[in-house]
Scaffold this active site. Structure first.
Site, short mmCIF file in Angstrom:
data_model
loop_
_atom_site.label_atom_id
_atom_site.label_comp_id
_atom_site.label_asym_id
_atom_site.label_seq_id
_atom_site.Cartn_x
_atom_site.Cartn_y
_atom_site.Cartn_z
N ARG A 24 0.81 -1.21 0.00
CA ARG A 24 0.00 0.00 0.00
C ARG A 24 0.84 1.26 0.00
O ARG A 24 0.32 2.37 -0.18
CB ARG A 24 -0.91 0.02 1.24
CG ARG A 24 -2.20 -0.76 1.15
CD ARG A 24 -3.26 -0.11 0.26
NE ARG A 24 -3.56 1.26 0.63
CZ ARG A 24 -4.41 1.63 1.57
NH1 ARG A 24 -5.05 0.71 2.27
NH2 ARG A 24 -4.64 2.90 1.82
N LYS A 25 2.15 1.14 0.20
CA LYS A 25 3.01 2.31 0.26
C LYS A 25 3.45 2.71 -1.15
O LYS A 25 3.23 2.00 -2.12
CB LYS A 25 4.22 2.04 1.15
CG LYS A 25 3.83 1.56 2.55
CD LYS A 25 2.86 2.50 3.24
CE LYS A 25 2.60 2.14 4.69
NZ LYS A 25 1.72 0.95 4.84
N VAL A 26 4.11 3.87 -1.26
CA VAL A 26 4.46 4.41 -2.58
C VAL A 26 5.48 3.51 -3.27
O VAL A 26 5.42 3.31 -4.48
CB VAL A 26 4.99 5.85 -2.44
CG1 VAL A 26 5.42 6.40 -3.79
CG2 VAL A 26 3.89 6.74 -1.85
#
Length: 387
Positions: free
Chosen positions: A184-186
């Protein structure tokens, strides 16, 4: 289906992982060391230490500071439960304070009332990639002699203006910053985390603790022409990152500036599409912050049911998420003493939703999200206003 998030992984990452597999060194090794050097250089930190995820990074940060039973750590309840769990896993007590409703980040004005003789650290969360007010937070921490740890799980690529200069989150402002590479992170390594610091002794402790307290790393023993007998100096953990993950992380790090630029474009487009919708509050950056827009959080008008709005969007093939959780409402923390007013944290959870955002999101998909949200809200807003 328009997902809430989508990692950008391509042939370069697959080739890097394949090369690591075929190298014969698949656990913590040369790829991890290279990823650490490159990440440190990217954020401007003297030291970076890779670990298995951000939860273990936070726990290592506290362990290296000798935080333990009887100690208190101030943090925001309005954060993924891993923040609070990392404190409790050290035997310490999380002391929850409220957030600033404009940024969803811990409110520096509320820290003084939470500080006691048992306070050992503050964990400030750069929520959804939006930087905290580090200037105010460090001032409070320094004044009281308390260590500031940055939970930068969502903030890789975010920037903050310090004394007129733009600096990346992860360059030491507090004493330690902890990052996540969850999907879910960049940027992602599948799972994974990183600690950055300017303190060489803390970095040494991170490296000792992440590998069972072993006095000599595997890389040194395997590369030595002499027999080495290691010692286990402290009780440590197995919090290592694999070389396959690190190989992927190195390619993701190369993409990070482009990914942030594209997310910023998506956020700007949302602001154009939704800016005139009455009663809907959009996220906004303080003048001293540049978010990586890990998430795009909107506050619904008063009187609207969060779950109904989300369900109606899901029925149209659009995934959303509710506002960031509050740990004090979950069973492990619900019986803890409620010491401070957390109304803004609770309102943020109950009245906000996260819209889909990812680098490869098309303008057509954004328009579809905006149209669905506008159609969902207009009759309800009119009804609420009429009443």
């Amino acid at each position: 289906m328009i997902p809430i998030a989508m990692p950008l992984l391509a042939e370069e990452e697959a080739d890097a992982a394949r090369a690591a597999v075929l190298s014969g060194w698949v656990s913590q090794g040369p790829q991890v060391a290279a990823f650490e050097r490159e990440f440190a250089a990217f954020v401007g930190a003297p030291f970076a230490c890779a670990v298995s995820n951000c939860t273990t990074a936070l726990q290592l940060a506290l362990a290296a500071l000798d935080v333990g039973p009887g100690d208190e750590v101030i943090t925001a309840s309005h954060s993924f439960i891993a923040t609070a769990n990392s404190i409790r896993n050290q035997g310490a007590v999380p002391i929850f304070v409220d957030v600033d409703p404009e940024t969803y980040n811990i409110d520096p004005r509320r820290l003084a009332d939470a500080i006691t003789p048992r306070t050992r650290a503050i964990i400030a969360v750069h929520q959804m990639g939006m930087p905290c007010d580090l200037a105010a937070l460090t001032a409070v921490a320094d004044r009281h002699g308390i260590t500031l740890i940055e939970d930068a799980a969502c903030a890789a690529g975010s920037e903050i203006q310090i004394k007129g200069n733009w600096e990346r989150i992860g360059k030491p402002h507090g004493r330690i910053a902890c990052f996540s590479f969850h999907p879910r992170k960049v940027i992602t390594t599948g799972e994974g985390g990183m600690l950055t610091t300017a303190d060489a002794e803390l970095d040494r402790k991170f490296r000792l603790l992440r590998q069972h307290g072993m006095s000599v790393p595997d890389t040194v023993r395997h590369g030595s022409s002499q027999v080495i007998f290691e010692e286990y100096l402290v009780s440590g953990y197995n919090y290592r990152m694999t070389d396959m993950q690190a190989a992927i992380g190195r390619k993701q790090l190369e993409r990070l500036p482009e990914l942030v630029a594209r997310r910023r474009a998506v956020a700007a487009r949302y602001a154009e599409l939704l800016g005139n919708l009455e009663g809907l509050r959009l996220p906004a950056e303080p003048k001293w912050a540049r978010s990586n827009w890990q998430s795009y959080c909107v506050r619904l008008p008063n009187g609207l049911d969060q779950r109904s709005v989300m369900q109606n969007l899901l029925d149209q093939g659009i995934a959303t998420r509710r506002g960031i959780m509050c740990s004090h409402r979950e069973p492990p923390y619900a019986m803890a003493a409620r010491l401070h007013d957390l109304r803004h944290s609770e309102l943020s959870q109950d009245r906000s939703i996260l819209l889909p955002i990812y680098a490869q999101m098309s303008e057509d998909d954004q328009a579809r999200v905006a149209d669905a949200l506008m159609e969902e809200l207009r009759p309800r807003v009119q009804s609420v206003i009429a009443v």
